[in-house]
Design an enzyme around this catalytic site. Structure first.
Site, PDB file in Angstrom:
ATOM      1  CG  ASP A   6      -0.143   0.508   2.504  1.00 41.40           C
ATOM      2  OD1 ASP A   6      -0.114   1.617   2.893  1.00 41.40           O
ATOM      3  OD2 ASP A   6       0.459  -0.358   3.167  1.00 41.40           O
ATOM      4  CG  PHE A   7       0.996   3.806  -2.898  1.00 37.13           C
ATOM      5  CD1 PHE A   7       1.522   4.623  -3.713  1.00 37.13           C
ATOM      6  CD2 PHE A   7       0.729   2.503  -3.497  1.00 37.13           C
ATOM      7  CE1 PHE A   7       2.335   3.822  -4.910  1.00 37.13           C
ATOM      8  CE2 PHE A   7       0.997   2.256  -4.669  1.00 37.13           C
ATOM      9  CZ  PHE A   7       1.875   2.810  -5.429  1.00 37.13           C
ATOM     10  NE  ARG A   8      -2.718   8.453  -1.380  1.00 39.13           N
ATOM     11  CZ  ARG A   8      -2.878   7.928  -2.437  1.00 39.13           C
ATOM     12  NH1 ARG A   8      -3.221   6.588  -2.513  1.00 39.13           N
ATOM     13  NH2 ARG A   8      -2.594   8.573  -3.479  1.00 39.13           N
ATOM     14  CD  GLN A  79      -7.469   6.116 -13.202  1.00 40.53           C
ATOM     15  OE1 GLN A  79      -7.009   6.220 -12.277  1.00 40.53           O
ATOM     16  NE2 GLN A  79      -8.398   6.837 -13.745  1.00 40.53           N
ATOM     17  CG  ASN A  80      -4.605  -0.845 -11.334  1.00 36.71           C
ATOM     18  OD1 ASN A  80      -4.627   0.295 -10.663  1.00 36.71           O
ATOM     19  ND2 ASN A  80      -5.572  -1.388 -11.367  1.00 36.71           N
ATOM     20  CB  ILE A  81       1.824   1.320 -13.598  1.00 35.32           C
ATOM     21  CG1 ILE A  81       2.197   1.044 -12.237  1.00 35.32           C
ATOM     22  CG2 ILE A  81       1.071   2.475 -14.003  1.00 35.32           C
ATOM     23  CD1 ILE A  81       3.356   2.079 -11.712  1.00 35.32           C
ATOM     24  CG  ASP A  82      -1.216  -3.634 -11.318  1.00 31.48           C
ATOM     25  OD1 ASP A  82      -1.626  -4.267 -12.290  1.00 31.48           O
ATOM     26  OD2 ASP A  82      -1.711  -3.416 -10.233  1.00 31.48           O
ATOM     27  CG  HIS A  97      -2.069   6.297 -15.607  1.00 25.95           C
ATOM     28  ND1 HIS A  97      -2.708   6.486 -14.248  1.00 25.95           N
ATOM     29  CD2 HIS A  97      -3.049   7.402 -16.045  1.00 25.95           C
ATOM     30  CE1 HIS A  97      -3.628   7.536 -14.162  1.00 25.95           C
ATOM     31  NE2 HIS A  97      -3.905   7.740 -15.294  1.00 25.95           N
ATOM     32  CB  CYS A 105      16.592   6.293 -24.061  1.00 32.35           C
ATOM     33  SG  CYS A 105      17.639   7.386 -23.593  1.00 32.35           S
ATOM     34  CB  CYS A 108      18.231   8.908 -28.005  1.00 36.73           C
ATOM     35  SG  CYS A 108      18.333   7.124 -27.358  1.00 36.73           S
ATOM     36  CB  CYS A 129      20.124   5.138 -23.223  1.00 39.35           C
ATOM     37  SG  CYS A 129      19.823   4.626 -24.905  1.00 39.35           S
ATOM     38  CB  CYS A 132      22.363   7.752 -24.795  1.00 38.61           C
ATOM     39  SG  CYS A 132      21.046   8.210 -25.357  1.00 38.61           S
TER      40      CYS A 132
END
Length: 168
Positions: A6-8, A79-82, A97, A105, A108, A129, A132
């Site tokens: 959890d975050f909060r 909206q989850n990035i998991d 998201h 990168c 570049c 990267c 680069c």
């Protein structure tokens, strides 16, 4: 229910980041693209904790997959990035998201798979990267393709919204 930290809460991700990075103006700043350009460490410490493959899809993910299998799902906007929707096998998903599936990168725009930076993330090294040169004012960091505050939503989101609007 999936095992994601959890975050909060008092012992959540934000509280721990505040202790580890006292100069972080606000724990959510780890998701701000301008702060990320200044200091990538808080984000990559967090990235290790939620990197895909460590968690199991919930019963809700499985329910959405069932709806899809029965032809009743137009699209699942997450909206989850998991990437748990993908782990559950949901095919008609739009990661609004972004996700850890790919990375780019910051200098570049070289694109790679998210798995190519996994070792660096788990070793708590900022992935740089390979294309680069190491010189330059801006560090050439390979950032997972998740949307930070200050960035636009991905083209996939806008394209699917337009396509779905036409179907309604």
């Amino acid at each position: 229910s999936c095992g994601i930290p959890d975050f909060r809460s008092r012992d959540g991700v934000y509280a721990r980041l505040s202790k580890d990075f006292p100069d972080l103006p606000d724990p959510q700043a780890m998701f701000d693209i301008n702060y990320f350009k200044h200091d990538q460490r808080p984000f990559f410490k967090f990235a290790k904790e939620i990197y895909p493959g460590q968690f199991e899809p919930s019963i809700s993910h499985k329910f959405i997959k069932c709806i899809e299998e029965h032809g009743k799902l137009l699209r699942n906007y997450s909206q989850n990035i998991d990437t748990l929707e993908i782990a559950a096998g949901i095919e008609r998903v739009v990661t609004c998201h972004g996700s850890f599936a790919t990375a780019t990168c910051t200098r570049c725009k070289f694109k790679t798979s998210g798995s190519s930076i996994k070792e660096s993330i788990f070793a708590q090294r900022i992935p740089l990267c390979p294309q680069c040169p190491p010189d330059g004012e801006e560090m050439a960091v390979i950032k997972p393709d998740i949307v930070f505050f200050g960035e636009s939503l991905p083209d996939e989101f806008h394209d699917s919204m337009a396509a779905d609007k036409d179907k309604c």
